[in-house]
Design a protein around this motif. Sequence first.
Motif, PDB file in Angstrom:
ATOM      1  N   UNK A 188      22.405 -48.926  18.730  1.00  0.00           N
ATOM      2  CA  UNK A 188      20.971 -48.618  18.727  1.00  0.00           C
ATOM      3  C   UNK A 188      20.777 -47.206  19.274  1.00  0.00           C
ATOM      4  N   UNK A 189      20.412 -46.241  18.436  1.00  0.00           N
ATOM      5  CA  UNK A 189      20.244 -44.866  18.916  1.00  0.00           C
ATOM      6  C   UNK A 189      19.109 -44.765  19.937  1.00  0.00           C
ATOM      7  N   UNK A 190      19.171 -43.793  20.829  1.00  0.00           N
ATOM      8  CA  UNK A 190      18.091 -43.586  21.797  1.00  0.00           C
ATOM      9  C   UNK A 190      16.746 -43.434  21.095  1.00  0.00           C
ATOM     10  N   UNK A 191      15.739 -44.088  21.645  1.00  0.00           N
ATOM     11  CA  UNK A 191      14.405 -43.991  21.077  1.00  0.00           C
ATOM     12  C   UNK A 191      14.061 -45.055  20.063  1.00  0.00           C
ATOM     13  N   UNK A 192      15.069 -45.867  19.652  1.00  0.00           N
ATOM     14  CA  UNK A 192      14.821 -46.937  18.697  1.00  0.00           C
ATOM     15  C   UNK A 192      14.738 -48.278  19.419  1.00  0.00           C
ATOM     16  N   UNK A 193      13.881 -49.172  18.921  1.00  0.00           N
ATOM     17  CA  UNK A 193      13.861 -50.534  19.433  1.00  0.00           C
ATOM     18  C   UNK A 193      15.140 -51.234  18.998  1.00  0.00           C
ATOM     19  N   UNK A 194      15.695 -52.113  19.857  1.00  0.00           N
ATOM     20  CA  UNK A 194      16.980 -52.740  19.539  1.00  0.00           C
ATOM     21  C   UNK A 194      16.855 -53.902  18.557  1.00  0.00           C
TER      22      UNK A 194
END
Length: 401
Positions: A48-54
Amino acid sequence: MKYVVLLGDGMSDEKLEQLGGKTPLQAARTPNLDYMARRGTLGLARTVPPGFSPGSDVANLSVFGYDPQTCYTGRSPLEAASMGIHLEPDDVAFRVNLVNLQPRGSRLIMNDYCSGHISSEEAFELVTALQHELERPEFRFYPGVGYRHLMVWQGGKVDLITTPPHDITGKDILNHLPQGEGSAKLIELMNSSQLLFHNHPQYRQRLDAGKVPANSIWLWGQGKAPRMHSFKEKFGLSGAVISAVDLVRGIGVCAGMEIIKVPGATGYIDTNYEGKATAALEALERVDYVYLHVEAPDEAGHAGNLEHKLQAIEDFDAKVVGPVLEGIRKFGDYRVLSTPDHPTPLARMTHTASPVPFILYSGEEVEKQGIAGYDEDAAAATGVVVEKGYRLMEMMLGRQN
């Protein structure tokens, strides 16, 4: 060379007091995953990239080898692709969950995000009623699988704040209703569905049978059609996807891969594990790569059901990983990647963005010292960390820079 991804959705977790400070992966019996971990490459990957909801959408895109930062437009458009629903440029797709809401004093609580895992047949009745009774030129409802369905809003608004219902189990829904331009129309649809479902014969039938009835829809996960290169264009390989859920199938459709539907695959702990393993091995006779997805551990995590999560992990190991490892040997050269997409901790009953433990195995028979087996701690102890999860695919194919 043959390649297989064996994905146990939401398998990784956090340490639990009732397991003596172990995680479910540490407590479950997983001899086949342990075997691979001791002989392959074990580590952690941030899917899960930073800034994205998991979400499973972002995390599975990463494991497929696609960078969510360049191709992700929302969850529901991927599900629409799986369902064969064409989205025009101004169409916005929404996930429709059939949920059960319960009053608690002056509050309305998200009691069950899946209405007791309502069957596809029962759900079809309700979604058909939605389309008939709430029919409007701009809104179209489409039946999916189990509690998971779809709505398309022609000329709809996409910049809304919506909440996955499994994130608010046991919570008041008031602060989690859709927000932003166009939200009033969505809330009106949700309210209208409550009256419709309450008066539907199925409501009383499920109550009388001791089952949780669906008494509302929940709209979330909106987005417009994505643009993705095919798997063949991106990696030069033919591929197939095996999954019971439209989200993962939809990624496969957008990637131009063959979609294999296995009879008895439900997305729950009663799924046809053996059938999925058999289908994967049969598919490898004609394609280079198979993505085999099992939803059951994730569903158990969302339900906070420890017994079911342990069972799902052990069944995944015994009925999927074991048979695939045995059967793939006939192809000679092969690589197997086994990983969760994201953690779904039982105590939280929702996803987290923590890195997940992965194994990359290529039939090496030499056992490595110091690795007890497959779990979160063992993976962390190796010091191997893939910060960009989509590069797992490059590792698997031996193409990392």
